[in-house]
Scaffold this active site. Structure first.
Site, PDB file in Angstrom:
ATOM      1  N   GLY A 183     -47.097-100.474  47.153  1.00 16.35           N
ATOM      2  CA  GLY A 183     -48.148 -99.708  46.489  1.00 16.35           C
ATOM      3  C   GLY A 183     -49.484-100.089  47.085  1.00 16.35           C
ATOM      4  O   GLY A 183     -49.576-100.427  48.267  1.00 16.35           O
ATOM      5  N   CYS A 184     -50.514-100.072  46.289  1.00 18.23           N
ATOM      6  CA  CYS A 184     -51.861-100.383  46.770  1.00 18.23           C
ATOM      7  C   CYS A 184     -51.886-101.758  47.434  1.00 18.23           C
ATOM      8  O   CYS A 184     -51.544-102.761  46.813  1.00 18.23           O
ATOM      9  CB  CYS A 184     -52.846-100.355  45.603  1.00 18.23           C
ATOM     10  SG  CYS A 184     -54.516-100.812  46.097  1.00 18.23           S
TER      11      CYS A 184
END
Length: 179
Positions: free
Chosen positions: A13-14
């Site tokens: 993810g981020c």
């Protein structure tokens, strides 16, 4: 240089939230935020977020396997993500925010597969583990303002970690492993 450092590459993810957990471990030489897995050379953050490049936001970790072996990196990786979410991670949705383990050799591939199987068999999650294990591809470092974001913008980093739902999810699923 006598030491034989290795690379590990994880998409979780981020990438802002994927640096700090690894950066703080012994034997970790460097953690770089970047992009991998796609078809566009030297992509920008805007291009990757458009989900048209095939790239994942990822971190590439240089580590000393004698101090912090790959198996421990895998354990830590699983504790940072929702491995059952095929659509992204927490607040961040789309292909570029999906999870993946990118292996750099056959040993890493086998260890990653074993680790994924052990997690699936553990019963910790009710849904299937969907994080793919893929061959490492060219890794493109992200723009400088993304590097070690948690150090450069600590207040925003903490708000983002909480607001995205990542912090609560980790505490709910892995709190029993935290000191």
């Amino acid at each position: 240089m006598d030491k034989q450092y290795q690379l590990a590459t994880f998409a979780g993810g981020c990438f802002w939230c994927m640096v700090k957990p690894f950066d703080e471990q012994p034997g970790i030489i460097n953690v770089i935020s970047g992009y991998t897995g796609g078809t566009v050379a030297n992509p920008t953050y805007q291009q990757v977020c458009s989900d048209t490049t095939g790239h994942y936001e990822a971190v590439q970790i240089t580590f000393d396997p004698e101090i912090f072996p790959y198996e421990k990196l895998l354990e830590l990786f699983w504790q940072q993500i929702d491995p059952t979410d095929p659509g992204g991670q927490f607040y961040d949705r789309g292909q570029s925010y999906q999870t993946a383990i990118f292996y750099h050799d056959e040993q890493q591939k086998q260890l990653a597969e074993d680790s994924k199987r052990a997690l699936a068999d553990s019963g910790r999650f009710k849904k299937p583990i969907v994080t793919p294990i893929l061959p490492a591809r060219t890794f493109y470092p992200a723009e400088e303002y993304h590097q070690h974001y948690y150090k450069k913008n600590p207040a925003h980093y903490v708000r983002y970690q909480i607001g995205s739902g990542r912090k609560g999810y980790i505490e709910e699923h892995w709190g029993d492993l935290k000191k």
